[in-house]
Design an enzyme around this catalytic site. Sequence first.
Site, PDB file in Angstrom:
ATOM      1  N   ARG A   1       0.795  -1.223   0.000  1.00 14.40           N
ATOM      2  CA  ARG A   1       0.000   0.000   0.000  1.00 14.40           C
ATOM      3  C   ARG A   1       0.829   1.276   0.000  1.00 14.40           C
ATOM      4  O   ARG A   1       0.332   2.334  -0.371  1.00 14.40           O
ATOM      5  CB  ARG A   1      -1.034  -0.052   1.118  1.00 14.40           C
ATOM      6  CG  ARG A   1      -2.103  -1.119   0.799  1.00 14.40           C
ATOM      7  CD  ARG A   1      -3.091  -1.344   1.916  1.00 14.40           C
ATOM      8  NE  ARG A   1      -2.506  -1.867   3.129  1.00 14.40           N
ATOM      9  CZ  ARG A   1      -2.263  -3.149   3.380  1.00 14.40           C
ATOM     10  NH1 ARG A   1      -2.557  -4.057   2.479  1.00 14.40           N
ATOM     11  NH2 ARG A   1      -1.743  -3.528   4.517  1.00 14.40           N
TER      12      ARG A   1
ATOM     13  N   GLU B   1       3.128  -7.620  14.162  1.00 18.17           N
ATOM     14  CA  GLU B   1       2.179  -7.867  15.249  1.00 18.17           C
ATOM     15  C   GLU B   1       1.665  -9.309  15.197  1.00 18.17           C
ATOM     16  O   GLU B   1       1.342  -9.900  16.210  1.00 18.17           O
ATOM     17  CB  GLU B   1       1.049  -6.842  15.059  1.00 18.17           C
ATOM     18  CG  GLU B   1      -0.157  -6.981  15.869  1.00 18.17           C
ATOM     19  CD  GLU B   1      -1.136  -5.847  15.612  1.00 18.17           C
ATOM     20  OE1 GLU B   1      -1.997  -5.675  16.461  1.00 18.17           O
ATOM     21  OE2 GLU B   1      -1.057  -5.146  14.574  1.00 18.17           O
TER      22      GLU B   1
END
Length: 188
Positions: free
Chosen positions: A71, A108
């Site tokens: 992105r 994460e």
Amino acid sequence: MLEEEENGVDPRLKAITAAIRVVPHFPKPGIMFNDITTLLLHPKAFKDAVEIFVERYRDMGISAVAGIEARGFIFGPSIALAIGAKFVPLRKPKKLPGEVISEAYVLEYGTDCLEMHVGAVQSGERVLVVDDLVATGGTLSAAMSLLERAGADVVECACLIGLPKFKGRCSLNGKPVHVLVEAINKSM
């Protein structure tokens, strides 16, 4: 030129925030995924997001914009063209032909790696790092490390969305992180 500010806040940010969809439990349970693909369906909000970044970086002497796959590739090239800089893609492993340097990092919810072509940046070049979202800072830290190992001077990191801890003035590894809007934590 900036639109008139409302209570010290750029009014374009409201439309940008409204155009971002939240997808609960993606890519795993408990994650509230802020999806920018819906922003891309709103040309005015998308253009405003790019313009806000360009307004910030136009006069900072940046010679390269490094976009993080995937992105960061959406915003990075537009910003680079508008400020007269080159675009450097930071890709996932085995996506770039030729000689690359790599940087592994922890996410994460797993691990990953970024790669960049050898010679993509020169020693002393002023570089802006661009991605869509900053959560823990792991991806941005890896990108900065990769660029700095090549001799670049990372000026700042720019993200469309940031978790609340990145709201306002903050830094990561001693470099400023500029975030346009705060992550939305509820589904729409």
